[in-house]
Design a protein around this motif. Structure first.
Motif, PDB file in Angstrom:
ATOM      1  N   LEU A 154     -70.026 -35.350   6.968  1.00  0.00           N
ATOM      2  CA  LEU A 154     -69.868 -34.194   7.392  1.00  0.00           C
ATOM      3  C   LEU A 154     -70.368 -34.397   9.390  1.00  0.00           C
ATOM      4  N   THR A 155     -69.375 -33.186  10.029  1.00  0.00           N
ATOM      5  CA  THR A 155     -69.132 -34.543  11.088  1.00  0.00           C
ATOM      6  C   THR A 155     -68.851 -32.143  11.648  1.00  0.00           C
ATOM      7  N   SER A 156     -69.341 -32.383  13.478  1.00  0.00           N
ATOM      8  CA  SER A 156     -68.774 -31.392  14.532  1.00  0.00           C
ATOM      9  C   SER A 156     -67.760 -30.986  13.776  1.00  0.00           C
ATOM     10  N   LEU A 190     -72.923 -27.765   0.865  1.00  0.00           N
ATOM     11  CA  LEU A 190     -73.245 -27.717   2.885  1.00  0.00           C
ATOM     12  C   LEU A 190     -71.996 -27.045   3.696  1.00  0.00           C
ATOM     13  N   SER A 194     -75.109 -25.657   6.465  1.00  0.00           N
ATOM     14  CA  SER A 194     -74.053 -26.445   7.211  1.00  0.00           C
ATOM     15  C   SER A 194     -73.137 -26.119   8.006  1.00  0.00           C
ATOM     16  N   PHE A 197     -70.705 -27.131  11.100  1.00  0.00           N
ATOM     17  CA  PHE A 197     -70.194 -28.879  10.745  1.00  0.00           C
ATOM     18  C   PHE A 197     -68.939 -28.843   9.912  1.00  0.00           C
ATOM     19  N   ILE A 199     -66.867 -30.195   6.635  1.00  0.00           N
ATOM     20  CA  ILE A 199     -66.889 -30.873   5.920  1.00  0.00           C
ATOM     21  C   ILE A 199     -65.276 -32.069   5.285  1.00  0.00           C
ATOM     22  N   THR A 264     -73.772 -38.164   7.174  1.00  0.00           N
ATOM     23  CA  THR A 264     -73.683 -37.225   8.643  1.00  0.00           C
ATOM     24  C   THR A 264     -72.686 -38.460   9.490  1.00  0.00           C
ATOM     25  N   GLN A 265     -71.621 -37.755  10.131  1.00  0.00           N
ATOM     26  CA  GLN A 265     -71.116 -38.192  11.518  1.00  0.00           C
ATOM     27  C   GLN A 265     -71.284 -38.019  12.853  1.00  0.00           C
ATOM     28  N   LEU A 266     -72.144 -38.022  13.595  1.00  0.00           N
ATOM     29  CA  LEU A 266     -71.967 -37.064  14.547  1.00  0.00           C
ATOM     30  C   LEU A 266     -71.998 -37.869  16.487  1.00  0.00           C
TER      31      LEU A 266
END
Length: 270
Positions: A154-156, A190, A194, A197, A199, A264-266
């Protein structure tokens, strides 16, 4: 004056050992069954001065000997010992290949499961000339279930970076391909949970056995225009309880078994 009579301590030797192993566990030792002699075998062992010693992955049978390595009470030419395996781990089938069950190493060792399609309790029957004291060990080996491994990232939504998953070894036994997994139930869930985000799904190209210990060097990397940056050196194993059936991208219409891990990568700059 009366003299004390010394009583000779009986000598014992290993008659038979049963070892239950499983490829899922890091040490190979399978603690998922309680192993005990059947009632008839228990009486037979007692009548031959045997001692039953349970252990975490099986049982050992010791017999009183005559001091020269022979049974104190002789057996028949061919005797059969039966042992019951009672499953005590409800998760056993989640990481076990039930299509490749052990059935004994030879014609004189038979392993029968109550229900081969849903293996649980089993009966092990061993026929031997037990007068031949060989200290034999019977190995019952289970194989780990083969599945695809999926990682969800999951990223922005404004993150335009390209991410990769792969093993940092050469040659790499396992590789992953990023695919459009939004149609499977996990991706769909997901997306609902979310909505802010993006995916990405990474599906292994090979079947990988479920395993207790992690596979080293499965890395999450960020691909740049000139360099690749490692973000995570060792990704965790997907948990065997995180199971799903998903479409096989290599064969339309077919389903494959898979287990998955979500991360998750933020706050990563492009």
């Amino acid at each position: 004056m009366s003299m004390a009579v010394k009583t000779k301590t009986p000598s014992y030797a290993l008659l038979l050992g049963i070892d239950i192993n499983h490829a899922y566990y890091a040490d190979g030792v399978c603690p998922d069954f309680i192993t005990k002699p059947s009632s008839a075998t228990q009486q037979w062992l007692a009548g031959h001065r045997c001692v039953v010693k349970p252990k975490i992955n099986g049982v050992e049978i010791y017999i009183q000997t005559d001091g020269q390595g022979n049974p104190f009470i002789a057996f028949g030419d061919q005797d059969k010992l039966s042992f019951e395996l009672a499953l005590r781990n409800a998760d056993f089938l989640l990481f076990t290949d039930k299509g490749n069950l052990p059935n004994g190493k030879d014609a004189n060792t038979q392993i029968t499961f109550d229900n081969p399609n849903n293996p649980g309790n089993a009966l092990v029957e061993i026929t031997r000339n037990f007068n031949q004291m060989t200290s034999e060990r019977v190995s019952i080996a289970f194989q780990a279930k083969l599945v695809r491994w999926i990682y969800y990232l999951l990223t922005s939504t404004d993150d335009l970076n390209e991410y990769l998953i792969g093993q940092n070894v050469n040659p790499a036994p396992y590789t992953w391909t990023s695919d459009n997994g939004n149609d499977d139930r996990v991706s769909g869930g997901l997306a609902l949970q979310s909505p802010n985000f993006k995916i990405s799904r990474f599906l292994s190209n090979q079947m990988i056995p479920c395993q207790e210990s992690g596979i080293k060097n499965i890395q999450l990397t960020l691909k740049g225009s000139q360099t690749t940056t490692t973000l995570i050196d060792h990704l965790p194993n997907p948990y065997y309880r995180n199971f799903l059936q998903t479409d096989d991208v290599a064969s339309a219409g077919n389903k494959i078994d898979a287990i998955y891990h979500i991360m998750t990568q933020l706050n990563t700059t492009t």
